[in-house]
Design a protein around this motif. Structure first.
Motif, PDB file in Angstrom:
ATOM      1  N   GLN A 163       0.835  -1.216   0.000  1.00  0.00           N
ATOM      2  CA  GLN A 163       0.000   0.000   0.000  1.00  0.00           C
ATOM      3  C   GLN A 163       0.867   1.263   0.000  1.00  0.00           C
ATOM      4  N   ARG A 164       2.169   1.090  -0.062  1.00  0.00           N
ATOM      5  CA  ARG A 164       3.148   2.188  -0.072  1.00  0.00           C
ATOM      6  C   ARG A 164       3.004   3.106   1.151  1.00  0.00           C
ATOM      7  N   LEU A 165       2.575   2.505   2.252  1.00  0.00           N
ATOM      8  CA  LEU A 165       2.466   3.303   3.487  1.00  0.00           C
ATOM      9  C   LEU A 165       3.813   3.392   4.186  1.00  0.00           C
ATOM     10  N   ILE A 166       4.700   2.450   3.898  1.00  0.00           N
ATOM     11  CA  ILE A 166       6.063   2.532   4.432  1.00  0.00           C
ATOM     12  C   ILE A 166       7.035   2.303   3.299  1.00  0.00           C
ATOM     13  N   LYS A 167       8.203   2.903   3.458  1.00  0.00           N
ATOM     14  CA  LYS A 167       9.216   2.790   2.404  1.00  0.00           C
ATOM     15  C   LYS A 167      10.247   1.731   2.762  1.00  0.00           C
ATOM     16  N   LYS A 168      10.808   1.890   3.941  1.00  0.00           N
ATOM     17  CA  LYS A 168      11.894   1.013   4.374  1.00  0.00           C
ATOM     18  C   LYS A 168      11.290  -0.172   5.119  1.00  0.00           C
ATOM     19  N   ASP A 169      11.799  -1.361   4.860  1.00  0.00           N
ATOM     20  CA  ASP A 169      11.259  -2.540   5.548  1.00  0.00           C
ATOM     21  C   ASP A 169      11.610  -2.468   7.036  1.00  0.00           C
ATOM     22  N   PRO A 170      10.598  -2.443   7.924  1.00  0.00           N
ATOM     23  CA  PRO A 170      10.913  -2.342   9.346  1.00  0.00           C
ATOM     24  C   PRO A 170      11.319  -3.672   9.975  1.00  0.00           C
ATOM     25  N   VAL A 171      11.180  -4.788   9.252  1.00  0.00           N
ATOM     26  CA  VAL A 171      11.513  -6.079   9.849  1.00  0.00           C
ATOM     27  C   VAL A 171      12.985  -6.416   9.575  1.00  0.00           C
ATOM     28  N   ILE A 172      13.746  -6.552  10.641  1.00  0.00           N
ATOM     29  CA  ILE A 172      15.178  -6.802  10.530  1.00  0.00           C
ATOM     30  C   ILE A 172      15.429  -8.262  10.852  1.00  0.00           C
ATOM     31  N   GLY A 173      15.756  -9.049   9.871  1.00  0.00           N
ATOM     32  CA  GLY A 173      16.031 -10.466  10.103  1.00  0.00           C
ATOM     33  C   GLY A 173      14.789 -11.208  10.525  1.00  0.00           C
ATOM     34  N   ALA A 174      14.998 -12.386  11.086  1.00  0.00           N
ATOM     35  CA  ALA A 174      13.872 -13.221  11.499  1.00  0.00           C
ATOM     36  C   ALA A 174      14.101 -13.688  12.925  1.00  0.00           C
ATOM     37  N   ILE A 175      13.005 -13.998  13.616  1.00  0.00           N
ATOM     38  CA  ILE A 175      13.144 -14.610  14.938  1.00  0.00           C
ATOM     39  C   ILE A 175      12.223 -15.825  15.002  1.00  0.00           C
ATOM     40  N   ALA A 176      12.621 -16.764  15.849  1.00  0.00           N
ATOM     41  CA  ALA A 176      11.769 -17.917  16.128  1.00  0.00           C
ATOM     42  C   ALA A 176      12.099 -18.378  17.536  1.00  0.00           C
ATOM     43  N   ALA A 177      11.264 -19.254  18.081  1.00  0.00           N
ATOM     44  CA  ALA A 177      11.445 -19.671  19.471  1.00  0.00           C
ATOM     45  C   ALA A 177      11.190 -21.150  19.608  1.00  0.00           C
ATOM     46  N   VAL A 178      11.870 -21.742  20.563  1.00  0.00           N
ATOM     47  CA  VAL A 178      11.675 -23.164  20.821  1.00  0.00           C
ATOM     48  C   VAL A 178      11.966 -23.429  22.292  1.00  0.00           C
ATOM     49  N   SER A 179      11.378 -24.499  22.809  1.00  0.00           N
ATOM     50  CA  SER A 179      11.691 -24.865  24.189  1.00  0.00           C
ATOM     51  C   SER A 179      12.704 -26.003  24.185  1.00  0.00           C
ATOM     52  N   VAL A 180      13.512 -26.019  25.209  1.00  0.00           N
ATOM     53  CA  VAL A 180      14.466 -27.121  25.421  1.00  0.00           C
ATOM     54  C   VAL A 180      14.378 -27.490  26.896  1.00  0.00           C
ATOM     55  N   GLY A 181      14.778 -28.709  27.236  1.00  0.00           N
ATOM     56  CA  GLY A 181      14.707 -29.097  28.638  1.00  0.00           C
ATOM     57  C   GLY A 181      15.438 -30.383  28.896  1.00  0.00           C
ATOM     58  N   VAL A 182      15.602 -30.675  30.172  1.00  0.00           N
ATOM     59  CA  VAL A 182      16.245 -31.934  30.552  1.00  0.00           C
ATOM     60  C   VAL A 182      15.136 -32.893  30.972  1.00  0.00           C
ATOM     61  N   PHE A 183      14.937 -33.935  30.157  1.00  0.00           N
ATOM     62  CA  PHE A 183      13.863 -34.904  30.412  1.00  0.00           C
ATOM     63  C   PHE A 183      14.516 -36.248  30.728  1.00  0.00           C
ATOM     64  N   ARG A 184      14.246 -36.777  31.894  1.00  0.00           N
ATOM     65  CA  ARG A 184      14.891 -38.019  32.355  1.00  0.00           C
ATOM     66  C   ARG A 184      16.393 -37.969  32.135  1.00  0.00           C
ATOM     67  N   GLY A 185      17.002 -36.850  32.488  1.00  0.00           N
ATOM     68  CA  GLY A 185      18.451 -36.725  32.432  1.00  0.00           C
ATOM     69  C   GLY A 185      19.014 -36.391  31.066  1.00  0.00           C
ATOM     70  N   VAL A 186      18.174 -36.342  30.033  1.00  0.00           N
ATOM     71  CA  VAL A 186      18.678 -36.112  28.676  1.00  0.00           C
ATOM     72  C   VAL A 186      18.165 -34.770  28.140  1.00  0.00           C
ATOM     73  N   PRO A 187      19.053 -33.945  27.631  1.00  0.00           N
ATOM     74  CA  PRO A 187      18.612 -32.681  27.028  1.00  0.00           C
ATOM     75  C   PRO A 187      17.820 -32.964  25.746  1.00  0.00           C
ATOM     76  N   VAL A 188      16.622 -32.389  25.662  1.00  0.00           N
ATOM     77  CA  VAL A 188      15.780 -32.615  24.477  1.00  0.00           C
ATOM     78  C   VAL A 188      15.230 -31.293  23.928  1.00  0.00           C
TER      79      VAL A 188
END
Lengths: 245, 245, 245, 245, 245, 245
Positions: free
Chosen positions: E151-176
């Protein structure tokens, strides 16, 4: 005849030890820790350059108060009002009383369009938290106003005279001054009195908890209150005379 | 010297016309429409066979009150508290006062484990709503208690004496009785006094709005209050003496 | 065959005695106490020179309603909504219905940028509080609008025709008009009907509580409603024709 | 004469495409995604082995509903009710309607002391969310009840017949079935009709938004509703006949 | 030695099947249904031409998030927050995390004075709802921003790179990696990690539920998170590359 | 090269002066005023002989926390949460963190069916209020537990090891320990770390406010946190070794 004895051993017309510690915290324009014996209330004065909607554009200022009690200021833990979802009736009643009392010694035109908020938070309670709060908040308010004067934001001193507050009551048939929690819980009659340094009455809130009080008891209580407030006003003056950084 | 004149033309020690209409609504155990001049409050007494948690199993009853104001009881419309999400500070202060006042004339052991709730709803306001509410709620409570006696649910009368309430204040320098809205808004000092039929004080709530009041003014106000309450107690007696269906 | 009998002894198509008392309180621009038998609702109309945000600057007015029930309007005491922290679903449903119904007979452009709020507070309930409220609120609104005309704040009459409301239902297999509480609690089907003086439908809210209602039952109910509303509109006219101070 | 045209191109008596997707989420005892055209509502049925306080120990079950709308189900973002601090009037009105409608086809004694809660959450709105919710919730409830039967927790089927709901209205002077948002926003009259598979009326909620509707319009609308509900009940049957894992 | 086994049979460093379905609903400027296995979250992005008060007139935009869970997203029904009267602590914590995470990849000056709100509503929960929400909300935000660019409401892309998220944990002694509900409930340690496509850390929230975790365990978890986020960023790219109507 | 300088003149790995004053108020079972420089938090521990519903009858205790900030603890006055009608997201997030952290060093079976509540109220804020609160609350909890041991209410010490908390962050490119407000407001990265006396991690909450932090920065921050917590644990031990009345 066995002598009448207050739980604290005080004479009937004797205040508890009073502390008025100025500059207790560093951000507030006025910050006073007031103690009436084991009752300790932190009174912080905030100056803001705005007034409530009903006063906008009228050239007058406002003075208001909020009151809170830390959950463990009391013997049993009290639920936090923020967690309960709002301030209860007792809190509202007390903060309205503090606000009205302080407004009674302020020339709001001289204050200009700004608001002084007195936050009175009870760190430890042992009876008389509202009277301690009023007495300490007055000192915090004076400190805040003096700062406005130093900054040359106001010309005329908006504080007219001094006010202080004390409780009186009939404990085991004897009129006594400045009740602590043990006396308060057992008193038949309990009255909170706010007066100014000229001996005039600002607020009078008396409640007969056991039996209705007679006119002669009322007269005795008012005399005690007059004596107590006079002493408190003297202690406020001393605290304010002390030069501080 | 020009004569002092009250807006209503009343003498300084004159009450407004008082109405105490019993059985105003049909469901409540006691239902009284009280009018102090143009102030009209509907006082309904409800008896419930339960007590608040802190009294359970102690063989004592409870008396409590709630206060409300219809949105258009006032000159300008006031927002409905239910719509605003809760009762304000003024409402809580008043309903706590009504409850304390009525408990002062009730033998709670004689009442037994039941609660009397006094709902005081202002239909039209013209000053003195809280004193009218207390005066009317007393009559509604007596009606509710009499019903318990007729049903032989209680043996001993739990109501000890009578109580009534009236406001007094200093209007244009003159102590006056039973202030209406025009006087209240302009008064320097305003005091609500709850007394019993023996002339004892139950509650005393005085506020200096303009200037602090002196001891001699206080004495004059207390004398006026004594006269006013004595007349109100007399009117309560007449209303209750009237046999109704 | 034993005759069908309504608890009140009324004929199936008979309204309860209706009262429309204008000028019931003195502050509101329109104030009507409406009674449908033992159901009594105070309807106060307030005019304010403002509109909700979504209408600002559009040259149109607004009509809205709020509904409340005094705690002891009912047989058992109902908890005060202000004390419970907000209005319940039933209250909201009813006040939305009252507001929509009254807007249906108002030319909002002719009203101009002002709001009429109808506060409908039930003093005593015996079934049909919402239909009584609509019928009474219409009269209060007309009084408020007439005042605007007298003050020459509006030129064109914004009220188009008249509206009134009544309940109908199937009680023990028989379609009846204007159900009281005893009938309402036992009815299989309950319908609230809002109509105008031209016989047009404004709102129709029917609920099958016991069993689903057939088309022929619906037709009978609509005929009863038409008769009832016509009578109510006539009573509104008579009440409004009465010249009052 | 130019032909009447619905924005969607549908015939006046034509439903939008209907989708009833069972087992849409995996935790709920019944889970149905219902679509009426672009309106999509997720209806989850939960069975809990408890009843509300007023039903305890009576051997009867309860059916209730909650309704919500995702903030961006609508064209403009709507504020989240949880963030606003409570459910609004429209939400309460709708969820009360859904609950009443479903209770009308349930034998609560046969259900036993358990509660079925229907959560109806609108993922995308295009008019008719409440009628879609009722129609879909019925299918989710049947799935939940069938599970109780498979687990042999109930013997007698508590679901009596079927119910479905549809909106009808007068759009540009023509009675039409199943209004979408474009029609709803412009309609003079809007009516939501809940009926059972025997053609009986459960709920009827009609509102004249533009002008009051005449009796002949009402008759036309009721006929359309009857046709629409009959088709919806048929679609419910087909969906439930489909064997699923 | 018996082999370590995850309940789902996945390898310790294996994500659940990921779905990123764009244009899931039609009104929102960005609308993504994200699934991490059985966890399904609808992420809708709304663009509004306004900013919160603290940003007005500063030429900067704002990105914020709200989080909700449908009552039956969980195994047992959870009470609706709107019905309970407000958002709980867990909800607030999660929506603050989502908002902060997304702001970390936005140039707010380039966005201009507008707000992007990400509504993340959990339709079905099986562990990891907040990490799925962040990962999906990123894609919805990009879609919304692309629309602004079209819609030409912005000129410069405001999104810099990408982000994502994940969980990690120790389950029965093993990192998963990417714990599902069964693992989450039994894990000693649980960490949510938000990273960008350059391997930088945005948010790290680790909690030792059973025993404190050692530095070597932390290192193993961070390595797993790095691997998982890299894969998620790749899946986001694929989803966004797909041309859609 | 100009030397890096912290606003306070501290070395990058230097804590602020720490105060742990026990028995600060007299009613609580444990009462500690903790100061990290100008940040002052009152931590009161309450022991109650009850547990939340989900733990009843399981023979285990509970540890929970509430957090508050006096309105004028901050530079500008913050609105009182009780007056605003509830606790905000930041407050809930912090009190959940404090509760989880303390539970991590308590054997809840050894505690028995009782609850310890830690009320952490900030009297003055200058950054790091949550880490100061955790560090002080640990000492208050130990005092409360010691009282239970003295009263022989518990046999086995439920407190396992010690925990303390500190913030670390990247300020002007340099990793620093225990950020004060001036540093916190300007930091790119901020991490709160809760560790036990064995060097194990309890909670890790890192946020990149300016730019994402790299793995080597994370390692430097974790090393600083380890050093800081070791010093705090030492100070806790000294405070607890001090015999008090």
């Amino acid at each position: 005849m066995t002598a009448f004895q207050r739980p604290s051993g005080r004479a009937p017309d004797q205040l508890r030890p009073v502390l008025l510690e100025r500059h207790y915290t560093r951000h507030a324009e006025g910050s006073v820790l007031v103690a009436f014996g084991d009752t300790r209330v932190l009174c912080n004065a905030t100056v803001e350059e705005k007034v409530p909607p009903f006063l906008r554009g009228k050239g007058e200022g406002w003075v208001t108060a909020e009151y809170g009690m830390l959950p463990r200021a009391t013997k049993e833990r009290t639920q936090r009002e923020a967690a309960r979802g709002g301030q209860g009736g007792r809190t509202m009643e007390i903060q309205r009383l503090i606000g009205r009392s302080l407004r009674a010694c302020v020339d709001r035109a001289a204050l200009g369009e700004r608001t002084i908020t007195l936050d009175c938070d009870v760190l430890q309670a042992d009876g008389g938290t509202r009277t301690a709060a009023i007495t300490g908040a007055y000192v915090a308010m004076v400190d805040a106003v003096n700062r406005l004067k130093q900054q040359r934001l106001i010309k005329k001193d908006p504080v007219i005279g001094a006010i202080a507050a004390v409780s009186v009551g009939v404990f085991r048939g004897v009129p006594v001054l400045d009740l602590d929690y043990a006396e308060d819980a057992a008193a038949d009659t309990d009255m909170n009195v706010v007066m100014n340094d000229g001996g005039g009455f600002i607020e009078l809130q008396g409640t007969a908890e056991g039996h209705a009080f007679r006119r002669d008891e009322l007269d005795a209580l008012l005399a005690l209150a007059g004596k107590g407030v006079a002493e408190l006003v003297q202690l406020q003056r001393q605290a304010l005379a002390h030069v501080t950084g």
